[in-house]
Scaffold this motif. Sequence first.
Motif, PDB file in Angstrom:
ATOM      1  N   GLU A 260       0.807  -1.218   0.000  1.00 15.78           N
ATOM      2  CA  GLU A 260       0.000   0.000   0.000  1.00 15.78           C
ATOM      3  C   GLU A 260       0.843   1.272   0.000  1.00 15.78           C
ATOM      4  OE1 GLU A 260      -3.260  -0.253  -0.327  1.00 15.78           O
ATOM      5  OE2 GLU A 260      -3.031  -2.425  -0.308  1.00 15.78           O
ATOM      6  N   ALA A 261       2.160   1.111   0.098  1.00 14.89           N
ATOM      7  CA  ALA A 261       3.044   2.276   0.189  1.00 14.89           C
ATOM      8  C   ALA A 261       3.126   3.006  -1.145  1.00 14.89           C
ATOM      9  CB  ALA A 261       4.433   1.844   0.634  1.00 14.89           C
ATOM     10  N   ILE A 262       3.165   4.334  -1.074  1.00 17.57           N
ATOM     11  CA  ILE A 262       3.312   5.139  -2.284  1.00 17.57           C
ATOM     12  C   ILE A 262       4.767   5.592  -2.417  1.00 17.57           C
ATOM     13  CG2 ILE A 262       0.917   5.940  -2.179  1.00 17.57           C
ATOM     14  CD1 ILE A 262       2.012   8.663  -1.176  1.00 17.57           C
ATOM     15  N   PRO A 263       5.250   5.830  -3.642  1.00 15.46           N
ATOM     16  CA  PRO A 263       6.623   6.319  -3.813  1.00 15.46           C
ATOM     17  C   PRO A 263       6.809   7.697  -3.167  1.00 15.46           C
ATOM     18  CG  PRO A 263       5.745   5.493  -5.883  1.00 15.46           C
ATOM     19  CD  PRO A 263       4.594   5.569  -4.927  1.00 15.46           C
ATOM     20  N   LEU A 264       7.976   7.938  -2.678  1.00  9.78           N
ATOM     21  CA  LEU A 264       8.283   9.204  -2.013  1.00  9.78           C
ATOM     22  C   LEU A 264       7.925  10.407  -2.885  1.00  9.78           C
ATOM     23  CD1 LEU A 264       9.630  10.894   0.243  1.00  9.78           C
ATOM     24  CD2 LEU A 264      11.834  10.424  -0.870  1.00  9.78           C
ATOM     25  N   LYS A 265       8.189  10.314  -4.182  1.00 11.27           N
ATOM     26  CA  LYS A 265       7.943  11.452  -5.067  1.00 11.27           C
ATOM     27  C   LYS A 265       6.467  11.813  -5.174  1.00 11.27           C
ATOM     28  CE  LYS A 265       7.792   8.606  -9.284  1.00 11.27           C
ATOM     29  NZ  LYS A 265       6.377   8.865  -9.560  1.00 11.27           N
ATOM     30  N   ASP A 266       5.584  10.899  -4.781  1.00 15.55           N
ATOM     31  CA  ASP A 266       4.145  11.156  -4.868  1.00 15.55           C
ATOM     32  C   ASP A 266       3.549  11.743  -3.597  1.00 15.55           C
ATOM     33  OD1 ASP A 266       4.146  10.189  -7.451  1.00 15.55           O
ATOM     34  OD2 ASP A 266       3.570   8.150  -6.869  1.00 15.55           O
ATOM     35  N   VAL A 267       4.392  11.953  -2.578  1.00 16.53           N
ATOM     36  CA  VAL A 267       3.902  12.548  -1.340  1.00 16.53           C
ATOM     37  C   VAL A 267       3.599  14.022  -1.588  1.00 16.53           C
ATOM     38  CG1 VAL A 267       4.471  13.165   1.038  1.00 16.53           C
ATOM     39  CG2 VAL A 267       5.164  10.938   0.123  1.00 16.53           C
ATOM     40  N   ASN A 268       2.381  14.418  -1.297  1.00 15.53           N
ATOM     41  CA  ASN A 268       1.939  15.797  -1.521  1.00 15.53           C
ATOM     42  C   ASN A 268       1.927  16.544  -0.192  1.00 15.53           C
ATOM     43  OD1 ASN A 268       0.876  18.137  -2.592  1.00 15.53           O
ATOM     44  ND2 ASN A 268      -1.227  17.390  -2.573  1.00 15.53           N
ATOM     45  N   LEU A 269       2.992  17.282   0.066  1.00 15.51           N
ATOM     46  CA  LEU A 269       3.117  17.970   1.347  1.00 15.51           C
ATOM     47  C   LEU A 269       2.266  19.238   1.386  1.00 15.51           C
ATOM     48  CD1 LEU A 269       6.886  17.687   2.230  1.00 15.51           C
ATOM     49  CD2 LEU A 269       5.005  16.315   3.068  1.00 15.51           C
ATOM     50  N   GLN A 270       1.751  19.532   2.579  1.00 15.75           N
ATOM     51  CA  GLN A 270       0.959  20.742   2.783  1.00 15.75           C
ATOM     52  C   GLN A 270       1.582  21.602   3.882  1.00 15.75           C
ATOM     53  OE1 GLN A 270      -1.632  21.470   0.796  1.00 15.75           O
ATOM     54  NE2 GLN A 270      -1.239  19.557  -0.306  1.00 15.75           N
ATOM     55  N   GLY A 271       2.907  21.605   3.940  1.00 12.17           N
ATOM     56  CA  GLY A 271       3.590  22.463   4.904  1.00 12.17           C
ATOM     57  C   GLY A 271       4.059  21.782   6.162  1.00 12.17           C
ATOM     58  N   LYS A 272       3.556  20.577   6.445  1.00  8.87           N
ATOM     59  CA  LYS A 272       4.023  19.875   7.629  1.00  8.87           C
ATOM     60  C   LYS A 272       3.832  18.373   7.447  1.00  8.87           C
ATOM     61  CE  LYS A 272      -0.247  21.332  10.001  1.00  8.87           C
ATOM     62  NZ  LYS A 272      -0.739  22.116  11.156  1.00  8.87           N
ATOM     63  N   ALA A 273       4.705  17.604   8.087  1.00  7.94           N
ATOM     64  CA  ALA A 273       4.651  16.150   7.953  1.00  7.94           C
ATOM     65  C   ALA A 273       5.446  15.494   9.068  1.00  7.94           C
ATOM     66  CB  ALA A 273       5.206  15.720   6.599  1.00  7.94           C
ATOM     67  N   VAL A 274       4.965  14.344   9.531  1.00 11.26           N
ATOM     68  CA  VAL A 274       5.706  13.508  10.471  1.00 11.26           C
ATOM     69  C   VAL A 274       6.210  12.294   9.699  1.00 11.26           C
ATOM     70  CG1 VAL A 274       5.630  12.130  12.580  1.00 11.26           C
ATOM     71  CG2 VAL A 274       4.273  14.230  12.410  1.00 11.26           C
ATOM     72  N   ILE A 275       7.512  12.069   9.708  1.00  9.24           N
ATOM     73  CA  ILE A 275       8.123  10.927   9.046  1.00  9.24           C
ATOM     74  C   ILE A 275       8.485   9.899  10.113  1.00  9.24           C
ATOM     75  CG2 ILE A 275       9.995  10.146   7.557  1.00  9.24           C
ATOM     76  CD1 ILE A 275       7.989  12.163   6.317  1.00  9.24           C
ATOM     77  N   THR A 276       7.938   8.701  10.006  1.00 11.92           N
ATOM     78  CA  THR A 276       8.144   7.673  11.020  1.00 11.92           C
ATOM     79  C   THR A 276       9.116   6.623  10.515  1.00 11.92           C
ATOM     80  OG1 THR A 276       5.851   8.012  11.706  1.00 11.92           O
ATOM     81  CG2 THR A 276       6.983   6.077  12.575  1.00 11.92           C
ATOM     82  N   VAL A 277      10.194   6.435  11.265  1.00  9.37           N
ATOM     83  CA  VAL A 277      11.228   5.459  10.926  1.00  9.37           C
ATOM     84  C   VAL A 277      11.075   4.259  11.850  1.00  9.37           C
ATOM     85  CG1 VAL A 277      13.702   5.106  10.605  1.00  9.37           C
ATOM     86  CG2 VAL A 277      12.729   7.408  10.391  1.00  9.37           C
ATOM     87  N   GLY A 278      10.965   3.067  11.265  1.00 10.60           N
ATOM     88  CA  GLY A 278      10.739   1.869  12.062  1.00 10.60           C
ATOM     89  C   GLY A 278      12.014   1.169  12.490  1.00 10.60           C
ATOM     90  N   ASN A 279      11.825   0.107  13.240  1.00  9.94           N
ATOM     91  CA  ASN A 279      12.921  -0.726  13.721  1.00  9.94           C
ATOM     92  C   ASN A 279      13.729  -1.293  12.555  1.00  9.94           C
ATOM     93  OD1 ASN A 279      13.585  -3.863  14.390  1.00  9.94           O
ATOM     94  ND2 ASN A 279      14.029  -2.557  16.135  1.00  9.94           N
ATOM     95  N   GLU A 280      15.047  -1.393  12.744  1.00  9.78           N
ATOM     96  CA  GLU A 280      15.940  -1.837  11.676  1.00  9.78           C
ATOM     97  C   GLU A 280      15.573  -3.215  11.131  1.00  9.78           C
ATOM     98  OE1 GLU A 280      18.417   1.002  14.233  1.00  9.78           O
ATOM     99  OE2 GLU A 280      16.895  -0.533  14.568  1.00  9.78           O
ATOM    100  N   ALA A 281      15.100  -4.121  11.996  1.00  8.40           N
ATOM    101  CA  ALA A 281      14.809  -5.486  11.559  1.00  8.40           C
ATOM    102  C   ALA A 281      13.342  -5.702  11.226  1.00  8.40           C
ATOM    103  CB  ALA A 281      15.243  -6.475  12.638  1.00  8.40           C
ATOM    104  N   HIS A 282      12.445  -5.031  11.953  1.00  9.84           N
ATOM    105  CA  HIS A 282      11.014  -5.347  11.843  1.00  9.84           C
ATOM    106  C   HIS A 282      10.171  -4.233  11.225  1.00  9.84           C
ATOM    107  CE1 HIS A 282      11.998  -8.829  14.238  1.00  9.84           C
ATOM    108  NE2 HIS A 282      12.491  -8.052  15.190  1.00  9.84           N
ATOM    109  N   GLY A 283      10.759  -3.079  11.001  1.00 12.89           N
ATOM    110  CA  GLY A 283      10.009  -1.996  10.402  1.00 12.89           C
ATOM    111  C   GLY A 283       9.080  -1.308  11.383  1.00 12.89           C
ATOM    112  N   VAL A 284       8.096  -0.602  10.843  1.00 11.02           N
ATOM    113  CA  VAL A 284       7.142   0.149  11.660  1.00 11.02           C
ATOM    114  C   VAL A 284       6.181  -0.811  12.361  1.00 11.02           C
ATOM    115  CG1 VAL A 284       5.258   1.818  11.568  1.00 11.02           C
ATOM    116  CG2 VAL A 284       7.287   2.164  10.163  1.00 11.02           C
TER     117      VAL A 284
END
Length: 264
Positions: free
Chosen positions: A197-221
């Motif tokens: 379900e993930a979209i490519p980074l280039k398709d992210v439509n920012l509206q001035g603010k965003a939270v980027i969540t980085v998951g665990n190195e082995a298991h992800g978010v």
Amino acid sequence: MNPRPVSNRQATLLRKLNKKKYRAKEQLFLIEGARAIEQILANSSVSVQHLFFDESQQYWNQQFWQEAMTKVKGAVLDEKLFAEVSDTDNPQGVLAMCQMPQETSAKRLASQEGTIVALDAVQDPGNLGTIIRTASWFGAGGIISGKGTVDLFHPKVVRATAGATGSIPFLNGSLPDIFGTLEEHGWPIYLLDAGPEAIPLKDVNLQGKAVITVGNEAHGVSPELINGHRQTVKIPSAGTDRKVESLNAAIATSIVLYGLNENL
């Protein structure tokens, strides 16, 4: 100007600050290495309380440290004790004891705009330090440290930030709770994930603010963070014949922050 010999009280405190519970209790942490300390002193992001020198390396004789000791007290440790309180295999000759910056709040983070980096059980100190350094470079408005994430003031994390420690507001806590507050204030939550379900980074439509969540190195978010109104985001690889499964967490964060900075 020669620094004084370290006191017994100072030596005991230095030993304790290698443990998280004492860092939290004393609200103090250590930075090791001349370049990192020089950067901290230059940007005044944290308050340096005391400098400690390895007697065998005699950094205090250099002009920079002579000038530094006109503003910050210094003390000398013998080589054995310095190696004991150091977190490196090859001690770098100078330590700074610093006051831990005060945490921000979810409401304060929500009142601004820009990019916030959230950490979901990021456990490698080198990765975390690099993420903090990169977030500072790109002007991120905050770091949120969720459950399972290594201590932001762990000596290895601090060393990996290369002097960026304290340059960004930070908040420790429950990501679901903090995300709820941010979403109430219109912050979209993006989750780094390579799922279908993930979209490519280039398709992210920012509206001035965003939270980027980085998951665990082995298991992800964590699955509990993924829901219908939070968008998962991926970094597409070049071509289809990939030789690696995924990107390093710090590298992925750097690419995302660069990409979002270009889109703003």
